[in-house]
Enzyme design. Structure first.
Site, mmCIF file in Angstrom:
data_model
loop_
_atom_site.group_PDB
_atom_site.id
_atom_site.type_symbol
_atom_site.label_atom_id
_atom_site.label_comp_id
_atom_site.label_asym_id
_atom_site.label_seq_id
_atom_site.Cartn_x
_atom_site.Cartn_y
_atom_site.Cartn_z
ATOM 1 N N TYR A 69 -8.937 5.323 7.838
ATOM 2 C CA TYR A 69 -9.103 5.613 9.265
ATOM 3 C C TYR A 69 -10.122 6.740 9.371
ATOM 4 O O TYR A 69 -9.910 7.819 8.814
ATOM 5 C CB TYR A 69 -7.780 6.076 9.876
ATOM 6 C CG TYR A 69 -6.710 5.006 9.953
ATOM 7 C CD1 TYR A 69 -5.904 4.691 8.859
ATOM 8 C CD2 TYR A 69 -6.500 4.303 11.152
ATOM 9 C CE1 TYR A 69 -4.923 3.715 8.937
ATOM 10 C CE2 TYR A 69 -5.509 3.323 11.239
ATOM 11 C CZ TYR A 69 -4.730 3.034 10.133
ATOM 12 O OH TYR A 69 -3.763 2.064 10.215
ATOM 13 N N TYR B 48 4.089 6.542 10.257
ATOM 14 C CA TYR B 48 3.257 5.400 9.869
ATOM 15 C C TYR B 48 4.071 4.332 9.140
ATOM 16 O O TYR B 48 3.916 3.140 9.401
ATOM 17 C CB TYR B 48 2.085 5.875 8.999
ATOM 18 C CG TYR B 48 1.031 4.826 8.799
ATOM 19 C CD1 TYR B 48 0.055 4.589 9.769
ATOM 20 C CD2 TYR B 48 1.014 4.036 7.655
ATOM 21 C CE1 TYR B 48 -0.899 3.605 9.606
ATOM 22 C CE2 TYR B 48 0.060 3.045 7.477
ATOM 23 C CZ TYR B 48 -0.891 2.835 8.458
ATOM 24 O OH TYR B 48 -1.843 1.851 8.298
ATOM 25 N N HIS C 267 0.839 -1.202 0.000
ATOM 26 C CA HIS C 267 0.000 0.000 0.000
ATOM 27 C C HIS C 267 0.873 1.251 0.000
ATOM 28 O O HIS C 267 1.669 1.450 0.914
ATOM 29 C CB HIS C 267 -0.919 0.008 1.221
ATOM 30 C CG HIS C 267 -2.072 -0.937 1.093
ATOM 31 N ND1 HIS C 267 -3.145 -0.937 1.946
ATOM 32 C CD2 HIS C 267 -2.335 -1.906 0.176
ATOM 33 C CE1 HIS C 267 -4.010 -1.867 1.573
ATOM 34 N NE2 HIS C 267 -3.532 -2.478 0.508
ATOM 35 N N LYS D 96 1.400 -0.291 15.127
ATOM 36 C CA LYS D 96 2.813 -0.374 15.511
ATOM 37 C C LYS D 96 3.192 -1.589 16.362
ATOM 38 O O LYS D 96 4.377 -1.913 16.484
ATOM 39 C CB LYS D 96 3.213 0.897 16.288
ATOM 40 C CG LYS D 96 3.297 2.140 15.424
ATOM 41 C CD LYS D 96 4.575 2.157 14.601
ATOM 42 C CE LYS D 96 4.520 3.127 13.453
ATOM 43 N NZ LYS D 96 4.269 2.534 12.141
ATOM 44 N N PRO E 156 -3.729 0.209 19.036
ATOM 45 C CA PRO E 156 -3.494 -0.297 17.681
ATOM 46 C C PRO E 156 -3.601 0.738 16.561
ATOM 47 O O PRO E 156 -3.245 0.431 15.417
ATOM 48 C CB PRO E 156 -4.578 -1.377 17.512
ATOM 49 C CG PRO E 156 -5.630 -1.027 18.494
ATOM 50 C CD PRO E 156 -4.945 -0.383 19.641
HETATM 51 P P1 FAD Z 1 2.321 -11.978 21.808
HETATM 52 O O1 FAD Z 1 1.889 -12.010 20.403
HETATM 53 O O2 FAD Z 1 1.425 -11.541 22.860
HETATM 54 O O3 FAD Z 1 3.014 -13.339 22.149
HETATM 55 C C1 FAD Z 1 3.357 -13.713 23.461
HETATM 56 C C2 FAD Z 1 3.269 -15.215 23.576
HETATM 57 O O4 FAD Z 1 3.706 -15.607 24.875
HETATM 58 C C3 FAD Z 1 1.848 -15.739 23.425
HETATM 59 O O5 FAD Z 1 1.805 -16.755 22.465
HETATM 60 C C4 FAD Z 1 1.493 -16.230 24.814
HETATM 61 O O6 FAD Z 1 0.586 -17.322 24.768
HETATM 62 C C5 FAD Z 1 2.836 -16.615 25.363
HETATM 63 N N1 FAD Z 1 2.899 -16.623 26.819
HETATM 64 C C6 FAD Z 1 2.324 -15.740 27.684
HETATM 65 N N2 FAD Z 1 2.600 -16.088 28.949
HETATM 66 C C7 FAD Z 1 3.357 -17.208 28.904
HETATM 67 C C8 FAD Z 1 3.927 -18.032 29.886
HETATM 68 N N3 FAD Z 1 3.762 -17.782 31.190
HETATM 69 N N4 FAD Z 1 4.652 -19.100 29.474
HETATM 70 C C9 FAD Z 1 4.813 -19.377 28.156
HETATM 71 N N5 FAD Z 1 4.282 -18.622 27.176
HETATM 72 C C10 FAD Z 1 3.551 -17.547 27.541
HETATM 73 N N6 FAD Z 1 -1.153 -4.730 16.775
HETATM 74 C C11 FAD Z 1 -1.341 -4.056 15.659
HETATM 75 O O7 FAD Z 1 -0.383 -3.490 15.136
HETATM 76 N N7 FAD Z 1 -2.610 -4.015 15.095
HETATM 77 C C12 FAD Z 1 -3.690 -4.655 15.646
HETATM 78 O O8 FAD Z 1 -4.805 -4.629 15.126
HETATM 79 C C13 FAD Z 1 -3.501 -5.362 16.826
HETATM 80 N N8 FAD Z 1 -4.536 -5.993 17.422
HETATM 81 C C14 FAD Z 1 -4.297 -6.663 18.600
HETATM 82 C C15 FAD Z 1 -5.361 -7.313 19.244
HETATM 83 C C16 FAD Z 1 -5.150 -7.978 20.462
HETATM 84 C C17 FAD Z 1 -6.320 -8.668 21.155
HETATM 85 C C18 FAD Z 1 -3.862 -7.993 21.037
HETATM 86 C C19 FAD Z 1 -3.613 -8.705 22.362
HETATM 87 C C20 FAD Z 1 -2.813 -7.352 20.373
HETATM 88 C C21 FAD Z 1 -3.019 -6.682 19.166
HETATM 89 N N9 FAD Z 1 -1.992 -6.026 18.487
HETATM 90 C C22 FAD Z 1 -2.194 -5.365 17.362
HETATM 91 C C23 FAD Z 1 -0.637 -6.032 18.974
HETATM 92 C C24 FAD Z 1 0.201 -7.105 18.307
HETATM 93 O O9 FAD Z 1 -0.593 -8.220 18.015
HETATM 94 C C25 FAD Z 1 1.313 -7.410 19.278
HETATM 95 O O10 FAD Z 1 2.094 -6.251 19.414
HETATM 96 C C26 FAD Z 1 2.174 -8.599 18.889
HETATM 97 O O11 FAD Z 1 1.423 -9.779 18.955
HETATM 98 C C27 FAD Z 1 3.365 -8.671 19.836
HETATM 99 O O12 FAD Z 1 4.015 -9.884 19.664
HETATM 100 P P2 FAD Z 1 4.746 -10.591 20.863
HETATM 101 O O13 FAD Z 1 5.306 -11.834 20.289
HETATM 102 O O14 FAD Z 1 5.643 -9.640 21.546
HETATM 103 O O15 FAD Z 1 3.608 -10.923 21.914
HETATM 104 C C1 DHB Z 2 -5.138 -3.282 11.211
HETATM 105 C C2 DHB Z 2 -4.976 -3.023 12.528
HETATM 106 C C3 DHB Z 2 -4.520 -1.788 12.913
HETATM 107 O O1 DHB Z 2 -4.351 -1.522 14.191
HETATM 108 C C4 DHB Z 2 -4.237 -0.804 12.008
HETATM 109 O O2 DHB Z 2 -3.831 0.410 12.432
HETATM 110 C C5 DHB Z 2 -4.381 -1.082 10.683
HETATM 111 C C6 DHB Z 2 -4.831 -2.330 10.286
HETATM 112 C C7 DHB Z 2 -5.633 -4.604 10.784
HETATM 113 O O3 DHB Z 2 -5.894 -5.445 11.652
HETATM 114 O O4 DHB Z 2 -5.801 -4.816 9.582
#
Ligand code: FAD
Ligand code: DHB
Length: 391
Positions: free
Chosen positions: A201, A384, A73, A297, A293
């Site tokens: 947005y 962005y 995009h 980021k 979100p």
């Molecule tokens: P996570 O993806 O949270 O991974 C952490 C892992 O550790 C998980 O698999 C968990 O099960 C595991 N874990 C936790 N505790 C333990 C333990 N005690 N022992 C072993 N394993 C454990 N970001 C965006 O940019 N856009 C979005 O739309 C967006 N939507 C989101 C919606 C939700 C509901 C959430 C929670 C986050 C969202 N995010 C979004 C943020 C993005 O998904 C996260 O920043 C990203 O997943 C971070 O990755 P991570 O691997 O650091 O953490």
């Molecule tokens: C999506 C999520 C976001 O937080 C965003 O800023 C843009 C796109 C998505 O899930 O597609």
């Protein structure tokens, strides 16, 4: 007792990516994940990758499917006051973003790690980290009914906001910074073509809305909702009606509706912990920081942390240099705070915070100014697409 060089807690994007990059550099590691493989693979979350994240995934040798299936995009639109303004990311910054879902990134990572015979331990229960203030940290966990103990050189806390690693650091050693927002996002996924070929947005008097996608046949939409709202109260029909009300007429008319295949509510929060290192334990991704979100980021920031940490670990094992490990916290936090600031700002101009019409008028004035100012649009676009990395 088992031994590895780096014990990685959590198999989200940060844990899996770190595992893959360490493996490619000959560093032994084990990933311990609380949930099942299917649970981790099925979580619908982020959708937008910065170019720097794409490049890191390519470095991790995961590129092929991403390069053929991602949508590049060159712009996004801001909708407000019945109109829509395109932010030409490419013209303003020379860069674009890629739409490629977190589920796909996770699948590619899991496939790559599995193909390489990685030690990926799903459904690891009661994970506990210990002795990370010494040169011989330990991790204990239960798997298939048996208790295991692992010694390692380093622990990477990639276990998200609710993980065990940050909580194991002594009280007083960490400072936390937090802001909660009085609303959440209700998101749905549906197998319908997106309303537009780019993301929109939208600021509306009834609240924020976002038109996103996963492909040209799968759409992802969000509407701002109250924190106390119940998912059951949101039928698909109610969701589509509310979404269309919050979009300019022309865009609303282009929304194609269909049955949802996923529906969930996520609260919004800003959270940072400092520092990101305690002894031999490093906090990475959502374990270290959360952003609302709006700026897309969260996942990109997790990848940026991994980029700094894996390079520091590679350098340590190659040359015994410790200065990069010592700088991890400072480097990762510097980028994290930029993302925290941008995500907070973008959230604050796009969402309904109260019924006070003064606030809404201020937001509209800011969006009006933005849309007429190349300087202001460039600032938004630079953030962005992702700020440059420190060298
Ligand atoms: P996570 O993806 O949270 O991974 C952490 C892992 O550790 C998980 O698999 C968990 O099960 C595991 N874990 C936790 N505790 C333990 C333990 N005690 N022992 C072993 N394993 C454990 N970001 C965006 O940019 N856009 C979005 O739309 C967006 N939507 C989101 C919606 C939700 C509901 C959430 C929670 C986050 C969202 N995010 C979004 C943020 C993005 O998904 C996260 O920043 C990203 O997943 C971070 O990755 P991570 O691997 O650091 O953490
Ligand atoms: C999506 C999520 C976001 O937080 C965003 O800023 C843009 C796109 C998505 O899930 O597609």
């Amino acid at each position: 007792m088992d031994r590895t060089q780096v014990a990685i807690i959590g198999a989200g994007p940060s844990g899996l990516l770190l595992s893959q990059l360490l493996y490619l550099n000959g560093i032994d590691n084990i990933v311990l994940e609380r949930q099942s493989r299917e649970h981790v693979a099925g979580r619908i979350r982020a959708g937008v990758l910065e170019q720097g994240t794409v490049e890191l995934l390519l470095k991790a040798k995961l590129g092929e499917r991403m390069l053929s299936e991602r949508l590049v995009h060159d712009g996004v639109s801001l909708a407000f006051a019945g109109r829509s303004v395109r932010v030409d990311l490419k013209a303003l910054t020379g860069s674009s973003v890629s739409v490629y879902g977190q589920t796909e990134v996770t699948k590619d990572l899991m496939d790559a790690r599995t193909a390489a015979g990685a030690k990926l331990m799903f459904e690891a229960a009661e994970v506990a980290v210990a002795d990370f203030d010494s040169a011989h940290p330990k991790v204990r966990y239960r798997h298939n009914g048996r208790t295991h103990e692992l010694t390692c050189d380093f622990i990477a806390g990639c276990d998200g906001y609710h993980g065990v690693c940050r909580q194991s650091i002594p009280q007083g050693a960490l400072q936390t910074f937090e802001r909660t927002y009085p609303f959440g996002w209700l998101g749905i996924l549906a197998d319908v073509p997106p309303a537009s070929h780019e993301l929109i947005y939208s600021n509306h008097a009834r609240g924020f809305a976002l038109c996103s996608m996963r492909s040209m046949t799968r759409s992802r939409y969000y509407v701002q909702c109250g924190l106390d709202e119940k998912l059951e109260a949101w039928s698909d029909a109610r969701f589509w009606d509310e979404l269309r009300v919050r979009l300019p007429d022309e865009i609303a008319a282009a929304v194609i509706t269909g049955p949802s295949i996923e529906k969930s509510i996520a609260p919004l929060r800003s959270f940072v912990v400092e520092p990101l290192r305690f002894g031999q334990l490093f906090l990475v991704g959502d374990a270290a920081h959360i952003v609302p979100p709006t700026g897309a980021k969260g996942l990109n920031l997790a990848a940026a942390d991994v980029r700094v940490l894996y390079q520091a670990l590679v350098e340590y094992y190659r040359t015994s240099r410790t200065d990069l490990l010592e700088r991890y916290s400072q480097m990762a936090l510097r980028r994290a705070w930029q993302a925290v600031r941008f995500s907070w700002w973008f959230t604050s101009i796009m969402h309904k915070f109260s019924d006070d019409p003064f606030n809404h008028r201020l937001q509209l004035a800011e969006l009006d100014y933005l849309s007429g100012s190349t300087a202001a649009l460039t600032s938004l676009a630079e953030n962005y697409v992702g700020l440059p990395f420190e060298v």
